[in-house]
Structures are given as structure tokens and as C-alpha cells.
Design a protein around this motif. Sequence first.
Motif, PDB file in Angstrom:
ATOM      1  N   UNK A 157       1.041  -1.253  -0.131  1.00  0.00           N
ATOM      2  CA  UNK A 157      -0.023  -0.114   0.089  1.00  0.00           C
ATOM      3  C   UNK A 157       0.979   1.310  -0.084  1.00  0.00           C
ATOM      4  N   UNK A 158       0.426   2.312  -0.893  1.00  0.00           N
ATOM      5  CA  UNK A 158       1.015   3.406  -0.614  1.00  0.00           C
ATOM      6  C   UNK A 158       0.428   4.400   0.283  1.00  0.00           C
ATOM      7  N   UNK A 159       1.082   4.669   1.353  1.00  0.00           N
ATOM      8  CA  UNK A 159       0.435   5.381   2.436  1.00  0.00           C
ATOM      9  C   UNK A 159       0.721   6.834   2.236  1.00  0.00           C
ATOM     10  N   UNK A 160      -0.224   7.858   2.432  1.00  0.00           N
ATOM     11  CA  UNK A 160       0.206   9.231   2.047  1.00  0.00           C
ATOM     12  C   UNK A 160       0.484   9.803   3.660  1.00  0.00           C
ATOM     13  N   UNK A 161      -0.463   9.327   4.597  1.00  0.00           N
ATOM     14  CA  UNK A 161      -0.239   9.237   6.075  1.00  0.00           C
ATOM     15  C   UNK A 161      -0.718   8.214   6.514  1.00  0.00           C
ATOM     16  N   UNK A 162      -0.824   7.876   8.001  1.00  0.00           N
ATOM     17  CA  UNK A 162      -1.125   6.526   8.572  1.00  0.00           C
ATOM     18  C   UNK A 162      -2.642   6.280   8.269  1.00  0.00           C
ATOM     19  N   UNK A 166      -3.291   5.659  -1.212  1.00  0.00           N
ATOM     20  CA  UNK A 166      -3.906   5.578  -2.629  1.00  0.00           C
ATOM     21  C   UNK A 166      -4.502   4.343  -2.484  1.00  0.00           C
ATOM     22  N   UNK A 167      -5.702   4.220  -2.952  1.00  0.00           N
ATOM     23  CA  UNK A 167      -6.717   2.849  -2.932  1.00  0.00           C
ATOM     24  C   UNK A 167      -5.851   1.735  -3.687  1.00  0.00           C
ATOM     25  N   UNK A 168      -5.919   0.484  -3.080  1.00  0.00           N
ATOM     26  CA  UNK A 168      -5.177  -0.461  -3.600  1.00  0.00           C
ATOM     27  C   UNK A 168      -6.395  -1.339  -4.438  1.00  0.00           C
ATOM     28  N   UNK A 169      -7.569  -0.925  -4.400  1.00  0.00           N
ATOM     29  CA  UNK A 169      -8.534  -1.498  -5.356  1.00  0.00           C
ATOM     30  C   UNK A 169      -9.850  -0.646  -5.313  1.00  0.00           C
ATOM     31  N   UNK A 194      -3.717   1.554  -7.053  1.00  0.00           N
ATOM     32  CA  UNK A 194      -2.295   1.674  -6.964  1.00  0.00           C
ATOM     33  C   UNK A 194      -1.658   0.631  -5.966  1.00  0.00           C
ATOM     34  N   UNK A 195      -0.164   0.032  -6.578  1.00  0.00           N
ATOM     35  CA  UNK A 195       0.318  -0.780  -5.388  1.00  0.00           C
ATOM     36  C   UNK A 195       1.643  -0.726  -5.380  1.00  0.00           C
ATOM     37  N   UNK A 205       2.908  -0.511 -10.948  1.00  0.00           N
ATOM     38  CA  UNK A 205       2.694   0.116  -9.606  1.00  0.00           C
ATOM     39  C   UNK A 205       1.398   0.994  -9.576  1.00  0.00           C
ATOM     40  N   UNK A 206       0.771   1.168 -10.995  1.00  0.00           N
ATOM     41  CA  UNK A 206      -0.807   1.300 -10.938  1.00  0.00           C
ATOM     42  C   UNK A 206      -1.461   0.622 -12.160  1.00  0.00           C
ATOM     43  N   UNK A 207      -2.545   0.341 -12.021  1.00  0.00           N
ATOM     44  CA  UNK A 207      -3.426  -0.630 -12.876  1.00  0.00           C
ATOM     45  C   UNK A 207      -4.789   0.016 -12.706  1.00  0.00           C
TER      46      UNK A 207
END
Length: 328
Positions: A157-162, A166-169, A194-195, A205-207
Amino acid sequence: MNIKESIESVRKSFRADSDPFPNDSQAVDDLRVKYLGRKGLVANLFSKMKDVSANDRPMAGKLLNDIKQEISYVIDSHIDSSKSDKSGKNESDYSLPGLTFPVGHVHPLQQTMDDIKSIFMNIGFSVAYGPEIDDDFHNFSALNFPPEHPARDMQDTFFIDPETVLRTHTSNVQIHLMEEKDPPLRYIIPGRVYRNEAISFKSYCLFHQVEGLYVDKFVSFADQKGILEYFVKRMFGSETKMRFRPSFFPFTEPSAEVDIWSEKRGQWLEILGCGMVDPEVFKSVDIDSDIWHGFAFGMGIERICMLKYGIDDIRLLYQGDMRFLEQF
Ligand code: DAH
């Protein structure tokens, strides 16, 4: 013979010499020298100008220029047309290929997305969209991911803060829809996800995914099977062999994955995940799971696009290489 008569006699003589026009180049040179050469007939006429009275000079000058032009024109135009005849090219060769203009192409991913949308819209689904930057609740907790679930791990997961990812699905939009609207619901949700994965021929990294959500009072796994079978046959052809294989997702119970048979590779290939909406998910959006039931599904568009068009490297879909794109 006055100058006018001399000019006319040269003209007559040239017309006789040039019709028919000689077709070997030595004879053409001779013709040119005879009339236009330094000691040729035209030059000879010019030398007679000194004997012409001042009165007649302008008229005689014009006639001389005319005959010089006429002779040059006849000789030059024959040389030009004999050249182009030899090379087979002239201005009116209708067999030359036409001019082509560069035309745009629908990107294969967009084409796949459009196909998926139109298949589901034909059977009454609407299209919805949701945020690509979302909170933990919509991307994970409300979808019944326990706090220690590996999908929350920094690896994926790309975290922006805890609290923000960025949604993973696209499953996060299931939650937004059920918060905002009362059932019955029948939506597909296309979008980017994004993953944090190493980039390779099979992952980027994105799809893109298309999510589906169907909520109503009397919905069963059989409805889900019917709809997904319809989708697979429309997308991959009516002869396509498919199977539902038991699986697990936190937000569906029971869950399954759908595989299609690839004749070319001689193996089953997974194309989507699906299942009946877990009552825990309904609980998190205040929908009464004693009244409402539903199913959900999600598929990766790149994967479907690659299977459909026989593309073996996902990165081709993101490089904008015209040699690749022009094939679609
Ligand atoms: N969200 C899942 C994924 O990204 C795909 C998925 C599976 C979506 C099952 C669903 C579902 O709605 O019911 O792998």
C-alpha cells in the motif's frame, strides 16, 4: 527580304525541322545549335537588327523575342516530357499511392474498459466513480480487513499518512455507494488503483480495475453466476470455458474466483474475484443484512486486456510506443 519576312522564314523552317520532333538526343542538340546556337539562325536574325529603321525596331525586337521563346519552349518541353516518359513518372500517374494522414487510436486499455462498461450497461448496471485517495476506513476497515491484514502492509500500500492511502482496489467505492444511496443498487465502478509492487512484465505500480456491486432483496449466488457467465461469454466469445473456484476475500462470503480456459496456453487463467457481500460489510454502512443481500466482483482491466489481445508484458500498456499502439 525585310526582317519580318526573314523571321517568318526561320519560323517555317523550324516548324518543318521539329515536326516530327527528333527522338535521338544528338539530333535534338543539332536542332538547338542550328536555331539557338551562338551562330544559329536566331542569332543571325538579331544581327540584322542594325539594318532595321528606328521606326520598325520595336516591332522587330518583339517578333525576334517571340520566335526565340517559341523555339526554346518547343525544344525544352519535348526534352522534359521525354525524360519523364523514360522514368515512368509524370504529374498524372494515377497509380501512385495516396497521401496518408496520421490517425489516432483508442488505447487498448480504454478499448477494454469501454467493452466491459457496455456489456454491463446493456443488462442494467449504472457506472459510478470514487476517490483514488481514500481513508483507511473505506479502503480497508469497512471492507472487513482485520487490523493485521497483510494488504495494509507497507509492501503493498502507498500510504500518504497513517490514515490515508492511494486506494489498492476499487472496492472502496462499494462503501461510498452504500453510504450515499439506499438499495437496490446495481453499479459497476471502473478506476485506477495503486500498489507498491516491483515493476515487471506482470505487475505495475498502478493499474485499472472494474468493480461490480449488486444489492437487492432477493439476490443469490446463482444470480451472480448468471451475470458473470453472461459477461465472460460476451467478452471472450460464446464458446469460452469458465469455472468458479472457491476463494477468500475479507468482504465477501462465500467468495470465488473465476478462471477461463486458455486453449493456447493449455491452462486455466484467473480473471476476476467475486462473492456474496459479507454481512459485516453491510453492518459498517448501516444496511440491514436481514433484508438486503448482494454480490460484488472485481477484475483487473490490464489482465483482461492482455488475455484478450495476447499481450505478454503489462509495461507495453504504459509506454506510449506507437509501434505497439498502432496495432489496435
Ligand atoms: N478487491 C479485490 C482485489 O483487488 C477484487 C475483488 C474480489 C473485488 C472480490 C470484489 C470481490 O468486489 O467481491 O483483488
